[in-house]
Scaffold this motif. Structure first.
Motif, PDB file in Angstrom:
ATOM      1  N   ASP A   1      25.280  29.666  33.124  1.00 33.09           N
ATOM      2  CA  ASP A   1      24.814  30.256  31.891  1.00 33.09           C
ATOM      3  C   ASP A   1      23.663  31.332  32.366  1.00 33.09           C
ATOM      4  O   ASP A   1      22.816  31.820  31.523  1.00 33.09           O
ATOM      5  CB  ASP A   1      24.160  29.132  30.952  1.00 33.09           C
ATOM      6  N   THR A   2      23.428  31.470  33.683  1.00 30.98           N
ATOM      7  CA  THR A   2      22.449  32.435  34.209  1.00 30.98           C
ATOM      8  C   THR A   2      23.322  33.827  34.655  1.00 30.98           C
ATOM      9  O   THR A   2      22.658  34.781  35.187  1.00 30.98           O
ATOM     10  CB  THR A   2      21.642  32.109  35.465  1.00 30.98           C
ATOM     11  N   ILE A   3      24.374  33.868  34.571  1.00 26.95           N
ATOM     12  CA  ILE A   3      25.310  34.893  35.047  1.00 26.95           C
ATOM     13  C   ILE A   3      25.726  35.628  34.031  1.00 26.95           C
ATOM     14  O   ILE A   3      26.357  35.514  33.095  1.00 26.95           O
ATOM     15  CB  ILE A   3      26.897  34.343  35.777  1.00 26.95           C
ATOM     16  N   ALA A   4      25.466  37.052  34.254  1.00 23.20           N
ATOM     17  CA  ALA A   4      25.815  38.025  33.171  1.00 23.20           C
ATOM     18  C   ALA A   4      27.170  38.868  33.344  1.00 23.20           C
ATOM     19  O   ALA A   4      27.773  38.988  32.628  1.00 23.20           O
ATOM     20  CB  ALA A   4      24.605  39.243  33.120  1.00 23.20           C
ATOM     21  N   ALA A   5      27.217  39.103  34.918  1.00 21.68           N
ATOM     22  CA  ALA A   5      28.545  39.882  34.972  1.00 21.68           C
ATOM     23  C   ALA A   5      28.965  39.947  36.355  1.00 21.68           C
ATOM     24  O   ALA A   5      28.107  39.387  37.245  1.00 21.68           O
ATOM     25  CB  ALA A   5      28.103  41.458  34.492  1.00 21.68           C
ATOM     26  N   PHE A   6      30.213  40.397  36.591  1.00 23.10           N
ATOM     27  CA  PHE A   6      30.841  40.275  37.927  1.00 23.10           C
ATOM     28  C   PHE A   6      31.361  41.971  38.127  1.00 23.10           C
ATOM     29  O   PHE A   6      31.808  42.191  37.311  1.00 23.10           O
ATOM     30  CB  PHE A   6      31.881  39.307  38.126  1.00 23.10           C
ATOM     31  N   PHE A   7      31.035  42.090  39.423  1.00 26.99           N
ATOM     32  CA  PHE A   7      31.568  43.904  39.442  1.00 26.99           C
ATOM     33  C   PHE A   7      32.493  43.541  40.657  1.00 26.99           C
ATOM     34  O   PHE A   7      32.125  43.151  41.561  1.00 26.99           O
ATOM     35  CB  PHE A   7      30.455  44.782  40.212  1.00 26.99           C
ATOM     36  N   ALA A   8      33.676  44.745  40.557  1.00 24.05           N
ATOM     37  CA  ALA A   8      34.519  44.589  41.710  1.00 24.05           C
ATOM     38  C   ALA A   8      35.119  46.092  41.599  1.00 24.05           C
ATOM     39  O   ALA A   8      35.482  46.533  40.649  1.00 24.05           O
ATOM     40  CB  ALA A   8      35.530  43.667  41.643  1.00 24.05           C
ATOM     41  N   GLU A   9      35.250  46.609  42.958  1.00 19.94           N
ATOM     42  CA  GLU A   9      36.379  47.497  43.008  1.00 19.94           C
ATOM     43  C   GLU A   9      37.811  47.219  43.022  1.00 19.94           C
ATOM     44  O   GLU A   9      37.887  46.219  44.009  1.00 19.94           O
ATOM     45  CB  GLU A   9      36.223  48.635  44.324  1.00 19.94           C
ATOM     46  N   PRO A  10      38.558  47.790  42.623  1.00 15.89           N
ATOM     47  CA  PRO A  10      40.002  47.367  42.569  1.00 15.89           C
ATOM     48  C   PRO A  10      40.507  47.147  44.139  1.00 15.89           C
ATOM     49  O   PRO A  10      40.859  46.148  44.549  1.00 15.89           O
ATOM     50  CB  PRO A  10      40.790  48.292  41.788  1.00 15.89           C
ATOM     51  N   VAL A  11      40.254  48.470  44.900  1.00 17.97           N
ATOM     52  CA  VAL A  11      40.540  48.340  46.207  1.00 17.97           C
ATOM     53  C   VAL A  11      38.924  48.811  46.769  1.00 17.97           C
ATOM     54  O   VAL A  11      38.322  49.738  46.303  1.00 17.97           O
ATOM     55  CB  VAL A  11      41.227  49.568  46.690  1.00 17.97           C
ATOM     56  N   MET A  12      38.473  47.850  47.662  1.00 19.59           N
ATOM     57  CA  MET A  12      37.033  48.208  48.307  1.00 19.59           C
ATOM     58  C   MET A  12      37.253  49.477  48.891  1.00 19.59           C
ATOM     59  O   MET A  12      37.794  49.558  49.971  1.00 19.59           O
ATOM     60  CB  MET A  12      36.626  46.984  48.871  1.00 19.59           C
ATOM     61  N   GLY A  13      36.477  50.404  48.676  1.00 16.19           N
ATOM     62  CA  GLY A  13      36.592  51.699  49.245  1.00 16.19           C
ATOM     63  C   GLY A  13      35.709  51.643  50.620  1.00 16.19           C
ATOM     64  O   GLY A  13      35.988  51.484  51.846  1.00 16.19           O
ATOM     65  N   ALA A  14      34.248  51.751  50.435  1.00 13.79           N
ATOM     66  CA  ALA A  14      33.535  52.161  51.805  1.00 13.79           C
ATOM     67  C   ALA A  14      33.326  50.583  52.327  1.00 13.79           C
ATOM     68  O   ALA A  14      32.931  50.639  53.403  1.00 13.79           O
ATOM     69  CB  ALA A  14      31.924  52.524  51.305  1.00 13.79           C
ATOM     70  N   GLY A  15      33.618  49.637  51.814  1.00 15.62           N
ATOM     71  CA  GLY A  15      34.014  48.262  52.553  1.00 15.62           C
ATOM     72  C   GLY A  15      35.017  48.463  53.667  1.00 15.62           C
ATOM     73  O   GLY A  15      35.118  47.390  54.542  1.00 15.62           O
ATOM     74  N   GLY A  16      35.785  49.477  53.441  1.00 16.31           N
ATOM     75  CA  GLY A  16      36.947  49.511  54.596  1.00 16.31           C
ATOM     76  C   GLY A  16      38.173  49.833  53.944  1.00 16.31           C
ATOM     77  O   GLY A  16      39.163  49.524  54.625  1.00 16.31           O
ATOM     78  N   ALA A  17      38.434  50.158  52.666  1.00 17.84           N
ATOM     79  CA  ALA A  17      39.761  50.465  52.170  1.00 17.84           C
ATOM     80  C   ALA A  17      40.425  49.159  52.145  1.00 17.84           C
ATOM     81  O   ALA A  17      41.599  49.025  52.576  1.00 17.84           O
ATOM     82  CB  ALA A  17      40.521  51.606  52.587  1.00 17.84           C
ATOM     83  N   ILE A  18      39.843  47.890  51.705  1.00 18.45           N
ATOM     84  CA  ILE A  18      40.604  46.880  51.608  1.00 18.45           C
ATOM     85  C   ILE A  18      41.152  46.484  50.299  1.00 18.45           C
ATOM     86  O   ILE A  18      40.675  46.583  49.128  1.00 18.45           O
ATOM     87  CB  ILE A  18      39.261  45.437  51.777  1.00 18.45           C
ATOM     88  N   VAL A  19      42.696  46.269  50.512  1.00 16.45           N
ATOM     89  CA  VAL A  19      43.326  45.953  49.226  1.00 16.45           C
ATOM     90  C   VAL A  19      43.463  44.740  48.848  1.00 16.45           C
ATOM     91  O   VAL A  19      43.445  43.830  49.947  1.00 16.45           O
ATOM     92  CB  VAL A  19      44.704  46.468  49.550  1.00 16.45           C
ATOM     93  N   PRO A  20      43.338  44.221  47.641  1.00 12.22           N
ATOM     94  CA  PRO A  20      43.191  42.743  47.440  1.00 12.22           C
ATOM     95  C   PRO A  20      44.656  42.106  47.725  1.00 12.22           C
ATOM     96  O   PRO A  20      45.631  42.578  47.658  1.00 12.22           O
ATOM     97  CB  PRO A  20      42.941  42.829  45.827  1.00 12.22           C
ATOM     98  N   PRO A  21      44.280  40.821  48.476  1.00  5.47           N
ATOM     99  CA  PRO A  21      45.829  40.084  48.734  1.00  5.47           C
ATOM    100  C   PRO A  21      46.281  39.468  47.242  1.00  5.47           C
ATOM    101  O   PRO A  21      45.670  39.589  46.285  1.00  5.47           O
ATOM    102  CB  PRO A  21      45.433  38.853  49.626  1.00  5.47           C
ATOM    103  N   HIS A  22      47.467  39.080  47.652  1.00  5.56           N
ATOM    104  CA  HIS A  22      48.372  38.883  46.431  1.00  5.56           C
ATOM    105  C   HIS A  22      47.774  37.634  45.848  1.00  5.56           C
ATOM    106  O   HIS A  22      47.036  36.797  46.157  1.00  5.56           O
ATOM    107  CB  HIS A  22      49.610  38.059  46.850  1.00  5.56           C
ATOM    108  N   GLY A  23      47.664  37.855  44.199  1.00  2.00           N
ATOM    109  CA  GLY A  23      47.289  36.728  43.150  1.00  2.00           C
ATOM    110  C   GLY A  23      45.623  37.080  43.226  1.00  2.00           C
ATOM    111  O   GLY A  23      45.022  36.153  42.524  1.00  2.00           O
ATOM    112  N   TYR A  24      45.042  37.703  43.903  1.00  2.00           N
ATOM    113  CA  TYR A  24      43.526  37.797  44.287  1.00  2.00           C
ATOM    114  C   TYR A  24      42.862  38.025  42.580  1.00  2.00           C
ATOM    115  O   TYR A  24      41.949  37.025  42.108  1.00  2.00           O
ATOM    116  CB  TYR A  24      42.861  38.776  45.070  1.00  2.00           C
ATOM    117  N   PHE A  25      42.991  39.065  42.118  1.00  2.00           N
ATOM    118  CA  PHE A  25      42.483  39.305  40.822  1.00  2.00           C
ATOM    119  C   PHE A  25      42.913  38.384  39.701  1.00  2.00           C
ATOM    120  O   PHE A  25      42.063  38.145  38.747  1.00  2.00           O
ATOM    121  CB  PHE A  25      42.580  40.798  40.708  1.00  2.00           C
TER     122      PHE A  25
END
Ligand SMILES: Cc1ncc(COP(=O)(O)O)c(C=O)c1O
Length: 461
Positions: A217-241
Motif C-alpha cells: 500500500d506504499t507503492i504507486a507505480a512500476f516503470f519498465a522499458e519493453p527492451v532495456m536500451g542503455a542497460g545493454g539492449a536487453i530483451v525480456p526472456p520468455h514469459g517475463y512481462f
C-alpha cells in the motif's frame, strides 16, 4: 592531442561541457565533430564516414537530415512558430499529433500530454502516478519501482528511476522514494540449467518480495522499458512481462511503459508493448516520435488516470503542471510529418523485413571467440563479449574490452554503443541491406583487432 588554437576542436574543449563524457579525458582527446550525413552514415570534419549503428542516441529513425521535414518546420514557423497550450490555449499541430498518438496507441488511451524530452515525459508520469493515488484517497502510495540497469532519463526524478549506479554517483541520488528490482538479463544472470521461463518466474518473485517488504500500500507505480536500451539492449526472456504484470495486478500497482526507445517500430511492432503484450496505464515516448528532428515527447494516459485528473480539477481547479514548450507547434508539426512518413513507408513492415537481416548478420559473429551471446528483436540487439562463452566467464572489467571494441569499431568507421562489455546496435530504421552488410564487415574487423590486442598482451588465448 593538441589542436590549432582556433579550430572547432579547440573551441569545443574551451567552451562546452559534454554529457555522459569523461570530462578530463575530453580535454586530452577532444571531440568527434560530425558535420553532415547521408542515410545511415555521418561524416566527421575530416570527411571520414561512419555507419551510425545506434541512430545517434537510438532516435534518428529516419536518418540525420531531411529536406521534407525541414520544409514542414519552415512552413510552420512562418505560420505559427510558437504558441503554448496552457490555460485553455491550443494549436492545430498539437491537436493533430495527440489524435494520431491515440489512434495508434497499443492499448486504449484517453489523452496525451506533451513535453520536450524523454526525461520530462517520465517525470510527468511519476507526478501523474502520485496525482492519481492522491485523487483516489491513497496519498501514501508514493514509492516507485523500476529495475536495476534501467535508463529513464536524467532529471532528478527520472534519474532516480534509472538503475545505473554511475548516474547516481556523486549526485546524492536516487531520491528516497525510488526502489529497484532485478533486471532480466537472462544470459548473464540465469542459473545453470534454468530456462527463460523459470528465470522469469524468479524475476517476478523478486518483484513480489520487494513489494511485500516495502508494503504494497506504499507503492504507486512500476516503470519498465519493453527492451532495456542503455542497460545493454536487453530483451525480456520468455514469459517475463506476463509474470511481472500479474504481480502488479495483484497489488493494484500502476504500470508505466517507457517506450522512449522502443516506440515507433524499433522492436518490430509499432510499440514494444505490442511485441511483449504490455498493458500499461501510461506510456512515455520521445526520440523516434519526431525522428529526433525536434525535441518532443509524449505521455499517453488511460481513462483510469484521466478520470482521476478530472476529479482533481474539481478539487483544486487548475491541473498545475506544464512546460513552456509543451505542444510546441513546430515540434508537433514535424513529429506529425514523421508519422506520415512512417505510414507511407510502412515502418513496421520495413523493420519486420530488415530486423531479421540485422539479427542474422550480427548473429553470425556469435562464432567469434570474443562473443558470448547475441540477442535482440527488430532493429535492436546486444552482443555480449566474454572471456569464455561456454562457462559464461566475463572479462576482467579493468581490461575494458567493451571500450576497446567501441574504439576499434570507430577506427573501422562504425559507431555503436558500449555498455560494459556489451555492444549495442539500434541503427536508423531506414537502414538498407548494404549498410547492414557493411556493419557486419566493419564489426568483424574491429573484433579481430581487439582479439589481437588482447592476445599480444597475453590476456586472451
Ligand atoms: C528508455 C529511455 N527513457 C528515457 C530517456 C530519456 O530521454 P531524454 O534523453 O530525451 O531525456 C532515454 C534516453 O536515452 C531512454 O533511453
Amino acid at each position: 592531442m593538441s589542436y590549432l588554437p582556433n579550430s572547432l576542436a579547440a573551441r569545443d574543449i574551451a567552451s562546452l561541457v559534454h554529457m555522459q563524457t569523461n570530462l578530463r579525458k575530453h580535454q586530452e582527446e577532444g571531440p568527434l565533430i560530425i558535420t553532415r550525413s547521408s542515410g545511415c552514415r555521418v561524416f566527421d570534419d575530416t570527411g571520414r564516414d561512419y555507419i551510425e549503428a545506434v541512430a545517434g542516441l537510438w532516435c534518428a529513425a529516419l536518418g540525420f537530415s531531411s529536406e521534407r521535414l525541414a520544409k514542414v518546420a519552415y512552413a510552420q514557423m512562418r505560420e505559427l512558430g510558437y504558441y503554448h497550450i496552457y490555460r485553455h490555449r491550443s494549436n492545430e499541430p498539437a491537436i493533430a499529433l495527440a489524435e494520431k498518438l491515440l489512434e495508434i496507441a497499443p492499448v486504449p488511451m484517453a489523452r496525451v500530454l506533451f513535453q520536450c524530452s524523454g526525461s520530462e515525459a517520465n517525470d510527468t508520469a511519476i507526478k501523474l502516478a502520485w496525482y492519481y493515488w492522491d485523487a483516489i484517497g491513497k496519498p501514501q502510495r508514493k514509492k516507485i519501482i523500476a529495475r536495476h540497469m534501467a535508463y529513464h532519463g536524467n532529471t532528478c526524478a527520472a534519474v532516480s528511476l534509472s538503475g545505473k549506479p554511475d548516474m547516481h554517483a556523486g549526485f546524492g541520488l536516487p531520491m528516497p522514494l525510488f526502489r529497484h528490482t532485478e533486471f532480466p538479463h537472462y544470459y548473464r544472470r540465469h542459473e545453470p540449467g534454468e530456462t527463460e521461463e523459470h528465470f522469469s518466474v524468479r524475476m517476478a518473485e523478486a518483484l513480489d518480495a520487494l513489494i511485500q517488504a516495502e508494503g504494497p500500500d506504499t507503492i504507486a507505480a512500476f516503470f519498465a522499458e519493453p527492451v532495456m536500451g542503455a542497460g545493454g539492449a536487453i530483451v525480456p526472456p520468455h514469459g517475463y512481462f506476463e509474470k511481472i504484470q500479474a504481480v502488479l495486478h495483484k497489488y493494484n500497482i500502476l504500470f508505466i511503459a517507457d517506450e522512449v526507445i522502443c516506440g515507433f517500430a524499433r522492436t518490430g511492432e509499432m510499440w514494444g508493448s505490442q511485441t511483449y503484450g504490455l498493458r500499461p496505464d501510461m506510456l512515455t515516448s520521445a526520440k523516434a516520435l519526431s525522428s529526433a528532428m525536434q525535441p518532443i515527447s509524449a505521455v499517453l494516459i488511460n481513462d483510469r488516470i484521466h478520470d482521476a485528473m478530472l476529479a482533481q480539477s474539481d478539487r483544486f481547479g487548475n491541473f498545475a503542471h506544464g512546460f513552456t514548450y509543451a505542444g510546441h507547434p513546430v515540434a508537433a508539426a514535424v513529429a506529425l510529418e514523421v508519422q506520415r512518413i512512417y505510414d507511407e513507408i510502412d515502418i513496421v513492415a520495413r523493420v519486420k523485413r530488415l530486423g531479421p537481416i540485422l539479427q542474422s548478420t550480427i548473429g553470425q559473429l556469435a562464432a567469434n571467440p570474443l562473443v558470448g551471446d547475441v540477442r535482440g528483436t527488430g532493429l535492436i540487439l546486444g552482443m555480449e563479449l566474454m572471456r569464455d562463452r561456454k562457462q559464461r566467464v566475463a572479462f576482467d572489467s579493468t581490461l575494458n574490452v567493451g571500450g576497446r571494441a567501441g574504439a576499434a569499431a570507430k577506427r573501422q568507421g562504425l559507431i555503436l554503443r558500449v555498455v560494459g562489455d556489451r555492444l549495442v546496435f539500434a541503427p536508423p530504421l531506414v537502414i538498407e541491406e548494404d549498410d547492414i552488410e557493411e556493419i557486419g564487415i566493419r564489426l568483424a574487423r574491429a573484433l579481430n583487432d581487439v582479439a589481437e590486442d588482447l592476445k599480444s598482451e597475453g590476456m586472451f588465448a
